[in-house]
Design a protein around this motif. Structure first.
Motif, short mmCIF file in Angstrom:
data_model
loop_
_atom_site.label_atom_id
_atom_site.label_comp_id
_atom_site.label_asym_id
_atom_site.label_seq_id
_atom_site.Cartn_x
_atom_site.Cartn_y
_atom_site.Cartn_z
N VAL A 1 0.83 -1.20 0.00
CA VAL A 1 0.00 0.00 0.00
C VAL A 1 0.87 1.26 0.00
N ALA A 2 1.84 1.29 0.90
CA ALA A 2 2.68 2.48 1.03
C ALA A 2 4.00 2.10 1.67
N ARG A 3 5.04 2.85 1.32
CA ARG A 3 6.39 2.61 1.85
C ARG A 3 7.03 3.94 2.20
N ILE A 4 7.77 3.94 3.30
CA ILE A 4 8.53 5.12 3.68
C ILE A 4 9.94 4.70 4.02
N PHE A 5 10.89 5.43 3.45
CA PHE A 5 12.30 5.13 3.65
C PHE A 5 12.82 5.93 4.85
N THR A 6 14.04 5.60 5.25
CA THR A 6 14.61 6.20 6.46
C THR A 6 14.64 7.72 6.37
N GLY A 7 14.96 8.22 5.19
CA GLY A 7 15.05 9.67 5.03
C GLY A 7 13.72 10.37 4.89
N GLY A 8 12.63 9.59 4.78
CA GLY A 8 11.31 10.20 4.71
C GLY A 8 10.65 10.16 3.34
N SER A 9 11.37 9.73 2.32
CA SER A 9 10.73 9.64 1.00
C SER A 9 9.71 8.51 1.01
N THR A 10 8.69 8.65 0.18
CA THR A 10 7.56 7.72 0.23
C THR A 10 7.16 7.23 -1.16
N ASP A 11 6.51 6.08 -1.17
CA ASP A 11 5.89 5.53 -2.38
C ASP A 11 4.51 5.05 -2.01
N TYR A 12 3.57 5.18 -2.97
CA TYR A 12 2.21 4.75 -2.73
C TYR A 12 1.69 3.93 -3.91
N ASP A 13 0.82 2.98 -3.60
CA ASP A 13 0.08 2.32 -4.67
C ASP A 13 -0.88 3.33 -5.27
N GLY A 14 -1.10 3.22 -6.56
CA GLY A 14 -1.95 4.19 -7.24
C GLY A 14 -3.35 4.27 -6.69
N SER A 15 -3.85 3.16 -6.14
CA SER A 15 -5.23 3.14 -5.65
C SER A 15 -5.44 3.96 -4.37
N VAL A 16 -4.35 4.30 -3.69
CA VAL A 16 -4.48 5.04 -2.43
C VAL A 16 -3.82 6.40 -2.50
N LYS A 17 -3.13 6.70 -3.57
CA LYS A 17 -2.41 7.98 -3.68
C LYS A 17 -3.39 9.14 -3.58
N GLY A 18 -3.07 10.09 -2.73
CA GLY A 18 -3.94 11.23 -2.52
C GLY A 18 -4.95 11.03 -1.40
N ARG A 19 -5.10 9.78 -0.96
CA ARG A 19 -6.04 9.50 0.14
C ARG A 19 -5.32 9.03 1.40
N PHE A 20 -4.25 8.27 1.24
CA PHE A 20 -3.48 7.74 2.36
C PHE A 20 -2.16 8.49 2.50
N THR A 21 -1.70 8.62 3.73
CA THR A 21 -0.40 9.25 4.01
C THR A 21 0.38 8.38 4.99
N ILE A 22 1.57 7.98 4.59
CA ILE A 22 2.44 7.22 5.48
C ILE A 22 3.45 8.16 6.10
N SER A 23 3.75 7.94 7.37
CA SER A 23 4.74 8.75 8.06
C SER A 23 5.44 7.87 9.10
N ARG A 24 6.53 8.37 9.64
CA ARG A 24 7.26 7.59 10.64
C ARG A 24 7.88 8.52 11.67
N ASP A 25 8.04 7.98 12.88
CA ASP A 25 8.72 8.66 13.96
C ASP A 25 9.91 7.78 14.30
N ASN A 26 11.08 8.14 13.83
CA ASN A 26 12.26 7.29 14.02
C ASN A 26 12.64 7.17 15.49
#
Length: 121
Positions: A48-73
């Motif tokens: 569905v979504a991926r977030i890398f250590t530096g904060g860059s993200t990737d989303y599946d097209g079906s959720v882009k614009g609706r879902f947001t992935i984030s992380r607290d290292n």
């Protein structure tokens, strides 16, 4: 030794929102990419979504614009904010992370137990 524990799933009406959390605990040296996957009824597990250590993200097209992935290292935690939910988002959502337990050990894959998200009126 390492556990990924998800929370935040539940039942929501179409158009509603949910926020999933996944906390990694144990003897962790470093965490690489953190992801959310889902598996709907009769379907294969999908990214569905991926977030890398530096904060860059990737989303599946079906959720882009609706879902947001984030992380607290600092907390070893990844979040998935899900807005404008649709019935087709109904699935078990799994947290996944690539984790190193020590400087000299290889990276390994870890999965959470899954949390159910049901979108229905």
């Amino acid at each position: 030794q390492v556990q990924l524990v998800e929370s935040g799933g539940g039942l929501v009406q179409p158009g509603g929102s949910l926020r999933l959390s996944c906390a990694a605990s144990g003897s962790i040296f470093s965490i690489g990419a953190m992801d959310w996957y889902r598996q709907g009824p009769g379907k294969e597990r999908e990214l569905v979504a991926r977030i890398f250590t530096g904060g860059s993200t990737d989303y599946d097209g079906s959720v882009k614009g609706r879902f947001t992935i984030s992380r607290d290292n600092a907390k070893n935690t990844v979040y998935l904010q899900m807005n404008s939910l649709k019935p087709e988002d109904t699935a078990v959502y799994y947290c996944h992370a690539v984790i190193s337990l020590a400087p000299t050990t290889p990276w390994a894959h870890y999965w959470g137990q899954g949390t159910q998200v049901t979108v229905s009126s």
